[in-house]
Design a protein around this motif. Structure first.
Motif, PDB file in Angstrom:
ATOM      1  N   VAL A 102      -6.928  -3.375  -1.830  1.00 24.19           N
ATOM      2  CA  VAL A 102      -6.216  -4.542  -1.312  1.00 24.19           C
ATOM      3  C   VAL A 102      -5.737  -4.308   0.117  1.00 24.19           C
ATOM      4  CG1 VAL A 102      -5.479  -5.465  -3.528  1.00 24.19           C
ATOM      5  CG2 VAL A 102      -4.074  -3.738  -2.400  1.00 24.19           C
ATOM      6  N   LYS A 103      -5.661  -3.058   0.536  1.00 21.92           N
ATOM      7  CA  LYS A 103      -5.259  -2.742   1.908  1.00 21.92           C
ATOM      8  C   LYS A 103      -6.092  -1.558   2.386  1.00 21.92           C
ATOM      9  CE  LYS A 103      -0.872  -2.903   2.846  1.00 21.92           C
ATOM     10  NZ  LYS A 103       0.558  -2.531   2.947  1.00 21.92           N
ATOM     11  N   GLU A 104      -6.736  -1.724   3.517  1.00 25.76           N
ATOM     12  CA  GLU A 104      -7.627  -0.689   4.026  1.00 25.76           C
ATOM     13  C   GLU A 104      -6.842   0.505   4.552  1.00 25.76           C
ATOM     14  OE1 GLU A 104     -11.067  -1.598   6.008  1.00 25.76           O
ATOM     15  OE2 GLU A 104     -11.446  -3.458   4.952  1.00 25.76           O
ATOM     16  N   PRO A 105      -7.491   1.694   4.640  1.00 25.30           N
ATOM     17  CA  PRO A 105      -6.808   2.857   5.211  1.00 25.30           C
ATOM     18  C   PRO A 105      -6.343   2.564   6.631  1.00 25.30           C
ATOM     19  CG  PRO A 105      -8.894   3.500   4.173  1.00 25.30           C
ATOM     20  CD  PRO A 105      -8.871   2.003   4.211  1.00 25.30           C
ATOM     21  N   VAL A 106      -5.119   2.981   6.951  1.00 25.41           N
ATOM     22  CA  VAL A 106      -4.564   2.796   8.289  1.00 25.41           C
ATOM     23  C   VAL A 106      -3.922   4.103   8.729  1.00 25.41           C
ATOM     24  CG1 VAL A 106      -2.886   1.557   9.712  1.00 25.41           C
ATOM     25  CG2 VAL A 106      -4.113   0.340   7.906  1.00 25.41           C
ATOM     26  N   GLY A 107      -4.371   4.643   9.861  1.00 28.06           N
ATOM     27  CA  GLY A 107      -3.801   5.887  10.365  1.00 28.06           C
ATOM     28  C   GLY A 107      -3.957   7.014   9.365  1.00 28.06           C
ATOM     29  N   ASN A 108      -2.824   7.617   9.007  1.00 32.99           N
ATOM     30  CA  ASN A 108      -2.849   8.734   8.056  1.00 32.99           C
ATOM     31  C   ASN A 108      -2.755   8.277   6.604  1.00 32.99           C
ATOM     32  OD1 ASN A 108      -2.948  10.698  10.128  1.00 32.99           O
ATOM     33  ND2 ASN A 108      -0.723  10.540  10.421  1.00 32.99           N
ATOM     34  N   LYS A 109      -2.649   6.982   6.387  1.00 37.06           N
ATOM     35  CA  LYS A 109      -2.494   6.457   5.030  1.00 37.06           C
ATOM     36  C   LYS A 109      -3.844   6.072   4.446  1.00 37.06           C
ATOM     37  CE  LYS A 109       2.126   4.575   5.985  1.00 37.06           C
ATOM     38  NZ  LYS A 109       2.955   3.338   6.031  1.00 37.06           N
ATOM     39  N   GLY A 110      -4.030   6.401   3.176  1.00 40.44           N
ATOM     40  CA  GLY A 110      -5.244   5.993   2.489  1.00 40.44           C
ATOM     41  C   GLY A 110      -5.176   4.529   2.077  1.00 40.44           C
ATOM     42  N   ALA A 111      -6.226   4.064   1.462  1.00 39.32           N
ATOM     43  CA  ALA A 111      -6.284   2.673   1.007  1.00 39.32           C
ATOM     44  C   ALA A 111      -5.256   2.437  -0.103  1.00 39.32           C
ATOM     45  CB  ALA A 111      -7.680   2.359   0.492  1.00 39.32           C
TER      46      ALA A 111
END
Length: 413
Positions: A102-111
């Motif tokens: 529901v939310k793509e990986p951003v920076g150091n955070k996974g999906a």
């Protein structure tokens, strides 16, 4: 006038939405690349953190995906237990689980993933286990809302859910029924693949690519024309639109090779680069400064070169009203999500403050992404939120600026 531009290059497909020749939305995709949001995976639980009420899953991406307890409990809030159970009672390490991004990986955070599965169609969104029917908030006519709700309810199997999209307003029941049946078949195919023996993690469903997704979600009756610079893409668009909205076929036009670049003709690249600058000038000489932090995005409005002609209050009102329109456009163009704070120029007249807020709400209704405007805070700021799916900077293939040690972004040329 609303216009969609599709520019196909050797390595990349780009889509731009213009409203009265102003760029309001943009997206791109390299050929062979993949948009992750909407995809479904058979993942394996690798860690369960009771203190966070969350789990991490290996779904085959570089970073493990994050699954919060609310995305495991039933989708319908009325079916939630009064007190949430420990997440360790719901999932265990090593367990295979079907999840959707529901939310793509951003920076150091996974999906971010969920077990509240949904498959969007042209007229609605099918939810195989939601057990409720909804209608887009942008459809305000109560008679039409009831009609759409009834059309879906009488065709759903117990346990299924459906949300009628804004585009469904005025659409015949037979088209909604056909859309629902197609989405149900797609879900049944996902179920079949998820039950098969195979490696875990693995992908079991891929959402539409860039062009079909934009045709499904954006190309509607309010679009005057769609221009495309490639014959193959032109034919593909017609094949997608003819079965569901044949009246729109005449609005799909081939932009000839002998002419200047499609994006050059409408100054898309210039508007795109200006729209991603930190300082955005307004038509009256005022300006807006945009700053991104880890937690939120901040807009600061200034009068700049605009001195007005009446008094300071009127100058502030005029500049703030223009800024509200521009900020709503920038949210769509940059695809900014999460918490948003707007520092408008101070106004003392309550009617002026309400006028600016009304302008922001009015322009935000054009946004396909869910936005919630909380209003003015006690400190005179405006708070709002916008659903975050992926980092808007990805659209420009941004990289961190080395000169400022990562506090700014530079577009790759």
């Amino acid at each position: 006038m609303k216009r969609i531009l599709v520019q196909c290059g050797q390595d990349q497909i780009e889509v731009a939405v213009m409203e009265n020749d102003r760029l309001v939305e943009y997206d791109s995709e390299f050929r062979g690349a993949e948009h992750l949001a909407g995809n479904m995976y058979m993942g394996r639980v690798v860690n369960v953190l009771q203190g966070m009420q969350a789990a991490f899953l290996d779904i085959g991406l570089e970073k493990n995906a994050f699954l919060y307890i609310d995305d495991i409990l039933p989708a319908h809030l009325e079916k939630h237990p009064k007190q949430k159970p420990p997440i360790t009672e719901l999932v265990q390490v090593g367990q295979a689980l079907l999840v959707q991004v529901v939310k793509e990986p951003v920076g150091n955070k996974g999906a971010r993933v969920t077990t509240h599965y949904s498959i969007p169609g042209r007229w609605g969104v099918y939810m195989p286990s939601a057990d409720y029917v909804g209608v887009s908030r942008k459809i305000e006519n109560e008679t039409e809302r009831e009609r759409l709700k009834h059309a879906a309810e009488k065709r759903l199997i117990p346990g299924e859910g459906f949300i009628a999209r804004t585009a469904a307003e005025g659409v015949h029941e037979s088209l909604i029924a056909s859309d629902l049946e197609d989405l149900r078949k797609r879900w049944q195919a996902v179920e079949e693949l998820s039950r098969q023996q195979g490696n875990v993690p693995r992908k079991v469903y891929t959402d539409f690519g860039l062009l079909p997704r934009w045709i499904r979600d954006v190309f509607r009756d309010d679009v005057s024309e769609l221009l495309v610079n490639d014959q193959e893409a032109h034919d593909s668009i017609l094949s997608l639109i003819r079965p569901v909205s044949p009246t729109l076929c005449d609005r799909v036009k081939r932009y000839g090779q002998q002419q200047a670049s499609l994006f050059s003709r409408f100054h898309v690249k210039e508007q795109l680069e200006n729209g991603f600058k930190r300082k955005i000038w307004l038509d009256n000489g005022g300006y807006v400064v945009v700053d991104h932090t880890e937690a939120l995005t901040v807009f600061d409005v200034n009068t700049g070169r605009y001195t007005g002609s009446v008094d300071l209050e009127q100058t502030a009102r005029d500049t703030n009203a223009l800024a509200a329109q521009e900020i709503a456009r920038l949210l769509r163009l940059r695809d900014i999500g999460g918490l948003i704070i707007i520092d408008f120029i101070d106004m003392n007249v309550p009617a002026h403050r309400q006028h600016v807020l009304d302008k922001l709400e009015q322009e935000s209704k054009k946004d396909r992404t869910k936005t919630v405007i909380e209003g003015w805070t006690r400190l005179g700021l405006v708070e709002m939120t916008r659903k975050k799916v992926r980092d808007g900077k990805d659209k420009l293939t941004m990289r961190r600026c080395t000169a400022c040690e990562g506090s700014g972004w530079v577009a790759n040329k």
